[in-house]
Design a protein around this motif. Structure first.
Motif: not given
Length: 470
Positions: A271-272, A367-368, A363-365, A297, A360-361
């Motif tokens: 998932n990128t 971190e980067e 939050a995934h990104f 997601g 949710e989406t």
């Protein structure tokens, strides 16, 4: 012969076009047809539809069926996959359409709402119809509407007009399949007048339009399950136990085969910013990996519903797995976690479930990448709770707040104060969307991601702004 045409149509809403005079060119018996053709160009047709109340009392399905009958039952000239649900309807329709197109079928796609131009609601082979096609279909439906009113019947509603136009458009185009998205609910939705779909698909169900559909998940699910047809297979999102129970029970009552799809049946490998790779835990698909060009997601579940639908229909609609893979990979859908520029994502999330999935989406990104937010909402949504949910889980480099929605708009300053109350310190208000978008882009910088969220109106205005920038 000179005719004084006093009103184009008159209904309980009292919309009138008065005092129009023109010279007819033929027999007086043709006056109604000539009025429609003489006065209505594309822009006037769109204005006429937009002035028809959207949320008025619905006509009965029998009324819609009678309209279809008088139009020659255009819906019987193609096969239909009918899709209902709270969130994910349009995306699931887009996956199915892309797969069918890759397999060589001619396809119509009927969805709502539109983001920029009303033609977006009607696609033929993944291309929006042109203005001439729109106008031709409008004239046929408008003529029928005038006849009904003259007979003392009801004028079609806003959505009914568009649905009837869609059926005419797709029949005239000679498509093989139509993926048909419900408007509101299902049981009483105009699209449910189509009585012979090959499959019914129900996506995720959550709280939205509660004033129309009910105040519990079970009631809302009951409305969505209203699209189920006796003996026709039902493919549904089974992640909410209460909703799934209602759908399953209704399918059993109608002897309709039902197929539940749950998150546990999928596995995400990647998932990128480029998209997501995942597989289905299915004997039919085995270890096949599917790639979708979306970063959210939740699109995996929408994709899984489309994949399951293709599996269920394999006997009447055989499509090689490699064609299904390619169709999934090529799917495009506006406004749902859509990447519109590098690192710029627009999402029309405007209810509790949609906002949770956006969070949710993001939050995934986060971190980067440092994140920037452009936000707006309309008055009839719970924007305070939306902002609370977003600020409770996401850290933003900067937030820009704007306003959309015409008479439903919420002042940018009011939204800004709510963000500050929720602990967001770097936030500014900008009333005009194009300027707000430019400020948010600047705040994003070269190293971050920008999410534009809160309303489909916002998505539409941003897309218009981007077109003007190019």
């Amino acid at each position: 012969m000179k005719i004084a045409f006093c009103k184009m149509y008159s209904t309980n809403w009292g919309m009138q076009i008065a005092g129009m005079n023109f010279q007819t060119r033929s027999n007086p018996a043709n006056t109604l047809d000539e009025v429609v053709n003489f006065f209505m160009n594309y822009e006037e047709a769109v204005a006429y539809i937009e002035e028809t109340p959207k949320f008025t009392t619905k006509n009965s399905l029998e009324h819609t069926k009678e309209c279809l009958r008088r139009l020659g039952n255009p819906q019987e000239r193609f096969r239909v996959i009918h899709v209902a649900g709270t969130n994910g309807k349009g995306s699931t329709c887009a996956f199915l359409t892309s797969i069918l197109r890759e397999a060589g079928y001619s396809c119509g796609l009927f969805t709502s709402p539109h983001l920029v131009k009303i033609n977006e609601r009607f696609q033929i082979n993944e291309v929006n119809i042109d203005n001439d096609t729109f106008l031709e279909a409008f004239r046929r439906v408008k003529k029928l509407a005038d006849e009904l009113v003259a007979e003392g019947s009801y004028h079609p509603t806003y959505f009914e007009m568009l649905f009837l136009m869609g059926m005419v458009i797709f029949a005239e185009a000679g498509v093989d399949y139509v993926t048909l998205e419900t408007g509101l609910g299902g049981r009483l939705d105009a699209t449910t007048a189509v009585e012979n779909p090959v499959a019914c698909v129900i996506t995720s169900i959550s709280f939205d339009h509660m004033q129309y559909l009910g105040d519990t998940i079970e009631k809302i699910a009951g409305e969505k399950a209203g699209i189920i047809v006796p003996g026709v297979p039902v493919i549904y999102d089974g992640n909410d136990a209460a909703a799934a129970s209602v759908i399953r029970r209704r399918a059993q009552e109608l002897n309709s085969p039902c197929y539940e799809v749950r998150r546990e049946q999928t596995e995400i490998f990647r998932n990128t910013q480029a998209g997501i790779d995942f597989s289905m835990k299915s004997a039919y698909y085995g270890d096949t990996v599917f790639s979708i060009p979306f970063i959210a997601g939740y699109q995996v579940m929408n994709g899984a519903l489309a994949l399951t639908t293709m599996e269920v229909l394999k006997d009447i609609l055989p499509v090689p797995v490699e064609k299904i893979q390619e169709g999934m990979r090529k799917t495009r859908w506006q406004g749902r976690m859509e990447t519109v520029l590098p690192g710029v994502i627009v999402d029309g999330a405007h209810n509790e479930d949609g906002v949770e999935k956006f969070v949710e989406t993001a939050a995934h990104f986060q971190e980067e990448f440092p994140l920037t937010l452009l936000f707006s909402a309309v008055e009839d949504k719970d924007y305070t709770d939306m902002i609370r949910t977003i600020c409770g889980k996401i850290r933003f480099r900067h937030v820009v707040v704007t306003q959309v929605g015409g008479y439903r708009q919420v002042a940018a300053g009011k939204l800004t104060e709510i963000f500050r109350e929720q602990g967001c310190t770097s936030v500014e208000a900008c009333e005009e969307v194009p300027e707000a978008f430019l400020r948010a882009l600047k705040a994003k910088g070269g190293d971050g991601m920008l999410f534009c969220v809160g309303s489909l109106y916002l998505v539409g205005e941003i897309k218009s702004a981007i077109r003007r920038m190019k």
